[in-house]
Design a protein around this motif. Sequence first.
Motif, PDB file in Angstrom:
ATOM      1  N   VAL A 281       0.962  -1.316   0.015  1.00 21.49           N
ATOM      2  CA  VAL A 281      -0.007  -0.035  -0.145  1.00 21.49           C
ATOM      3  C   VAL A 281       0.885   1.463   0.113  1.00 21.49           C
ATOM      4  O   VAL A 281       0.689   2.361  -0.149  1.00 21.49           O
ATOM      5  N   GLU A 282       1.775   1.245   0.783  1.00 15.09           N
ATOM      6  CA  GLU A 282       2.490   2.973   0.675  1.00 15.09           C
ATOM      7  C   GLU A 282       3.612   2.561  -0.726  1.00 15.09           C
ATOM      8  O   GLU A 282       3.442   3.992  -0.688  1.00 15.09           O
ATOM      9  N   PRO A 283       4.328   1.810  -0.988  1.00  8.75           N
ATOM     10  CA  PRO A 283       4.794   2.567  -2.373  1.00  8.75           C
ATOM     11  C   PRO A 283       3.619   2.862  -3.615  1.00  8.75           C
ATOM     12  O   PRO A 283       4.142   3.872  -4.220  1.00  8.75           O
ATOM     13  N   LEU A 284       2.294   1.723  -3.535  1.00  7.34           N
ATOM     14  CA  LEU A 284       1.908   2.605  -4.889  1.00  7.34           C
ATOM     15  C   LEU A 284       1.430   3.879  -4.248  1.00  7.34           C
ATOM     16  O   LEU A 284       1.123   4.355  -5.500  1.00  7.34           O
ATOM     17  N   SER A 285       0.840   3.855  -3.001  1.00 10.16           N
ATOM     18  CA  SER A 285       0.665   5.042  -2.458  1.00 10.16           C
ATOM     19  C   SER A 285       1.678   6.454  -3.148  1.00 10.16           C
ATOM     20  O   SER A 285       1.035   7.979  -3.445  1.00 10.16           O
ATOM     21  N   LEU A 286       2.752   5.668  -2.408  1.00  8.97           N
ATOM     22  CA  LEU A 286       4.106   7.446  -2.787  1.00  8.97           C
ATOM     23  C   LEU A 286       4.407   7.464  -4.918  1.00  8.97           C
ATOM     24  O   LEU A 286       4.594   8.241  -5.059  1.00  8.97           O
ATOM     25  N   ALA A 287       4.032   6.343  -4.984  1.00 11.00           N
ATOM     26  CA  ALA A 287       3.851   6.380  -6.594  1.00 11.00           C
ATOM     27  C   ALA A 287       2.531   7.053  -7.595  1.00 11.00           C
ATOM     28  O   ALA A 287       3.151   7.754  -8.065  1.00 11.00           O
TER      29      ALA A 287
END
Length: 342
Positions: A281-287
Amino acid sequence: MMIVMKQAATEDEIQAVIERIESVGARAHPSRGDEVTVIGAIGDLEHIARLELDGQPGVDRVVPILKPYKLASNQLKHGERTVLDIAGRKIGGEHFALIAGPCTVESRDQTLTTAHVVAQAGATMLRGGAYKPRTSPYAFQGLGQEGLRLLAEAKEQTGLPVVTELMDARDLEPVLEVADVVQIGARNMQNYALLSEVGRSGCPVLIKRGLSSTLEELLMAAEYVLKEGNESVMLCERGIRTFETAYRFTLDLTAVPVLKELSHLPIVVDPSHAAGRRDLVEPLSLAAAAAGADGIIVEVHPDPENAICDGPQQLRTDGFAEYAARVQAAAAVAGKAAFVGA
Ligand code: PEP
Ligand code: MN
């Protein structure tokens, strides 16, 4: 058709054009930009063409809108971004919204605990489902009206505007009593009767992309709401079905810049349902934030191991503030104003 008024056009001239459009049973959708006013004329093309509006005082030119979605198209707004004001929280343009909360409203304690944590961390809106679209008819279907009551309490305590799903037009009235934004779920994206009903309500709407829908189909869904005179529409990319099985859905981040090219409407990304896994969830949010999304809608739970629904993908309330700060930094990369502490 799109009627572009001259920069010096007077209000009377604008009104006269609107009246002529409406005189043939078409709908006029004026949009007043900083430079010029543009009036979208939606209705029978032949009737509108017969009005010969290009000769009317104050009119600069009349151009066809080539896309099948008219009111959602960027052409109508001359590249200007729509900024929505949801109970004082802005989204669109330079404004980023972090919408956070549980998948499902399960209990008073779970809802209020989550609401306070996300509010403290700077989230701009609270999400939570009282009516849940479940694949199995035997699975928990949501607390319904009791869930709406708990969301109202969370809103009262935190001041956060509420985003909640409407699945059935028969529940519109109670949902509208609490919702600042009505969510239309991925499975209902092509429920045109529901979209029109929400359009007529005037309440801001977040439309999630269907599991196998094209961007054009998503924009046509938005058009159903806009056509009713409701201009407060957000689009949401939440992952689509592909051949990949390593994660729940494939988050289509290309949709963010492409939707921005096609439409003036704010674009929200849901990394939770796309990933189906907390660690993604975090990597996708940042992207998503760095790609220029106008907002993120994310699931958060105080005890995900015991969540009734979507436990594996919900972020923990512990650590949410740090997550929000990192999302803010990524949004800043795309030129968005700060939302944490705003
Ligand atoms: C949700 O956001 O609660 C949800 C069910 O999402 P989707 O409609 O995208 O599956
Ligand atoms: Mn969920």
